[in-house]
Design a protein around this motif. Sequence first.
Motif, mmCIF file in Angstrom:
data_model
loop_
_atom_site.group_PDB
_atom_site.id
_atom_site.type_symbol
_atom_site.label_atom_id
_atom_site.label_comp_id
_atom_site.label_asym_id
_atom_site.label_seq_id
_atom_site.Cartn_x
_atom_site.Cartn_y
_atom_site.Cartn_z
ATOM 1 N N ASN A 1 -3.910 12.481 -10.192
ATOM 2 C CA ASN A 1 -4.169 11.930 -8.853
ATOM 3 C C ASN A 1 -5.593 11.412 -8.774
ATOM 4 N N HIS B 1 1.925 6.809 -6.757
ATOM 5 C CA HIS B 1 0.863 7.689 -7.258
ATOM 6 C C HIS B 1 1.209 9.154 -7.042
ATOM 7 N N THR C 1 0.836 -1.207 0.000
ATOM 8 C CA THR C 1 0.000 0.000 0.000
ATOM 9 C C THR C 1 0.868 1.254 0.000
ATOM 10 N N TRP C 2 1.874 1.256 0.825
ATOM 11 C CA TRP C 2 2.748 2.449 0.900
ATOM 12 C C TRP C 2 3.466 2.678 -0.436
ATOM 13 N N GLU D 1 -1.128 10.717 3.396
ATOM 14 C CA GLU D 1 -0.839 9.311 3.092
ATOM 15 C C GLU D 1 0.551 9.157 2.469
ATOM 16 N N GLN D 2 0.881 10.110 1.601
ATOM 17 C CA GLN D 2 2.205 10.071 0.972
ATOM 18 C C GLN D 2 3.313 10.180 2.028
ATOM 19 N N THR E 1 -5.179 10.259 -3.543
ATOM 20 C CA THR E 1 -4.245 10.000 -2.441
ATOM 21 C C THR E 1 -3.911 11.349 -1.792
ATOM 22 N N ASN F 1 1.022 4.253 -2.800
ATOM 23 C CA ASN F 1 0.772 5.671 -2.496
ATOM 24 C C ASN F 1 1.943 6.551 -2.938
#
Lengths: 441, 441
Positions: free
Chosen positions: B327, B299, B292-293, B335-336, B331, B296
């Motif tokens: 985007n 993206h 997931t990271w 989160e980034q 995101t 993110n």
Amino acid sequence: MTLDLCRLTATEVVKLTKSGELKVEDYAKALIARVEERDPFVHAWAYFSPSIILESARRLDAIPAEKRGPLHGVAVGIKDVIYTKDMPTQQYSPIYKDDHPELDASVVLSLRAMGALIFGKTHTTEFATCQKGPPTCNPHDPTRTAGGSSSGSGAAVGDFQVPLALGTQTGGSTIRPASYNGVYALKPTWNAISREGLKMYSITCDTVGLYSRSIEDLEMLCEIFNLQDDVAPPTAPLSLSGAKFGFVKTHVWPKAEPALITLWEEAKNYLIEAGAEVEEVKLPEIFDNLGTWHRNILHMEGYSSFLGDYLQSPELLDPWVTKHAVNEGKTSRKEQLQAYDEIAKLRPVIDEIASKYTCLVTPSVTGEAPVLEEPLRFTGDASFNLMWTVLHLPVINIPGFKGPNGMPIGLSLVAPRYYEQDLLRTSHAIKDVFAKGGWKL
Amino acid sequence: MTLDLCRLTATEVVKLTKSGELKVEDYAKALIARVEERDPFVHAWAYFSPSIILESARRLDAIPAEKRGPLHGVAVGIKDVIYTKDMPTQQYSPIYKDDHPELDASVVLSLRAMGALIFGKTHTTEFATCQKGPPTCNPHDPTRTAGGSSSGSGAAVGDFQVPLALGTQTGGSTIRPASYNGVYALKPTWNAISREGLKMYSITCDTVGLYSRSIEDLEMLCEIFNLQDDVAPPTAPLSLSGAKFGFVKTHVWPKAEPALITLWEEAKNYLIEAGAEVEEVKLPEIFDNLGTWHRNILHMEGYSSFLGDYLQSPELLDPWVTKHAVNEGKTSRKEQLQAYDEIAKLRPVIDEIASKYTCLVTPSVTGEAPVLEEPLRFTGDASFNLMWTVLHLPVINIPGFKGPNGMPIGLSLVAPRYYEQDLLRTSHAIKDVFAKGGWKL
């Protein structure tokens, strides 16, 4: 009229060019005249071609009004470590003299798509590294440096030759020249603007920087480059009464010259007079290591960045670059990784500290622009900038103060990562307060 | 003789060319013949010009023996997202069709300085992103993918068209094609080799990758690119008796196909038979977030990387790229930053875990190269690669195993950051053990 057109900010130019009230070609001619008058003294430009500018201007004038972009016709100076398809990119390096890769850096692609008039290439130190300055002089006193490494960009904007310019910052290369030339600059959050198409020195520090003579112009650029905060700040102007500023001297404060020590207190007093709260913030001691860690990172990232040039043309590199390419200081991978990992831990910590204040306030420079001395032409001390660069936080230089020699000195506003819009809103409120410091372009 | 010259490793070529026993031009002609025979089926090359190659070869032949570099005359394929001064760089994008910016990427500068023969541009997915594959087929079965995004580099080395090639990896774009084509590849520690002059997707993940058909060749490249460990490993070969390997299935193990599940046990058994200790390593649960990271980060970094192209030519971008540039997934910056900061914390943790073993062993792929299906030409699943990419660790694909369809499957060896030399020493010892898996080029 010439100087009047040259004094326009980007926001003002666009109003006139989009409507057709001002032809881009006429605007360009006014700026060209200004450059031709002033550049023999300022030396801001590494490459400047009136014919390329006028050709671009006429192409922009041919665009129908409804298709004109948000930067229609605005002249932008491009630091000469950033590739431009229609102009050479020479990096102030004998290796790249007259070199002309036909390539636009990502940031230049975006500017062109928005209608900007790419105006020329501004002087830099070699590869935006090195202590040795280019020929550029400070427009407000030609015996002094315009700073570096974005020397030409800072000087050209400060001298009304262009309203906007791109710089880069790896240590203090955007913010320092902004202070020395008395203009605004934004060093955004690291990689918020793509660094593709920039000469590389330090991949984790190099950041595209933006110069202007107004906050509105920086706002316009942030809009174009998608520098949105997660939560947009209120549209109403910030009221200083109730605002709280954290003044951070940092561990390099012993480098502050008397002029900085004086204006530091003035800045606090002006803010208090305007109704704000002010607090001196002492960062945790671990932040004192940032200078060393920044240096280790630059050396080891430079070790990979400059390898290709070193293998090709060792004899043509400045010794400052060679020092990196051969890892002269024998920095270890362990030291490099320790710097990466420890700094990474401090980024959320400083975000958290900064978020307790309207913004942080910190020096942009140690004092006024130093007097140029041959042959080094030293571009000044970046000590106050580098920790914010390596921490990846957005920084805006606000001009306003004046030193004992009548030269500008700015202060830096700093926000948590990706709080550019919030920081711009704060800048609006602060700029008039700092203007009491007596500096006026 | 043609195939014989084509089968030479880089190390073998240099022995012949440096002494003058083999003229670079003759060697180049043999490879050109191989490409002309094979490329109609394999489609490894996005740009291939015998006249440019032969001109370079003759220039190399003219260099006196004592001035010849450590890669004298060795043919290297360059992934077509890496700039080359003498050849176009087209990025498998209609925007850059026939584009030719006349610029060498840093890594190409170094290769040329060492005497390499830049042989052509190898196929990639658009900007080394996207699920949609280029025309390249697997040389061992043209109905199957060669992997991606370094499709052409993996295929060209696996098909004896060149001994070396450059790829890049942002998710699994170097290691996956290596496994599918049955060759070696090294994805070094992030930024150990400069990424300047590569199309940018993710600044914190993009890594230059190296393909070869021998470990010695990777060692030679590591020497050239300054990939030294802080402490050089012993020169004596690693003895497997006493070595201890940590087998890491990772949280994406449910994606393992039956062939992988089988060879996983075989690999352990072969190592045990060779006298090594083997241990299954379960990473702390926090590592399960890496997928997931990583997404993110890609993206949000793609959001800045692709802005310029998006503003210029939105209609010419693959939807996969556009999704980043706008985007689409919304995101947040929070989160980034969480992804950045949490991953940064895990890097020293995984270094520490890896340092307890001779090296870690982990899947390179989910199974054999998938069968190509039009129109997507999907290049395969990178799930097993991306965590090592974003953790910045060096990874070497060791071929050796064979799937039910006779296609190669490799395993990845992983070491702590900047332990490339140590990892190569381990690779030497392991390659013959894994060869029991039945794959042979």
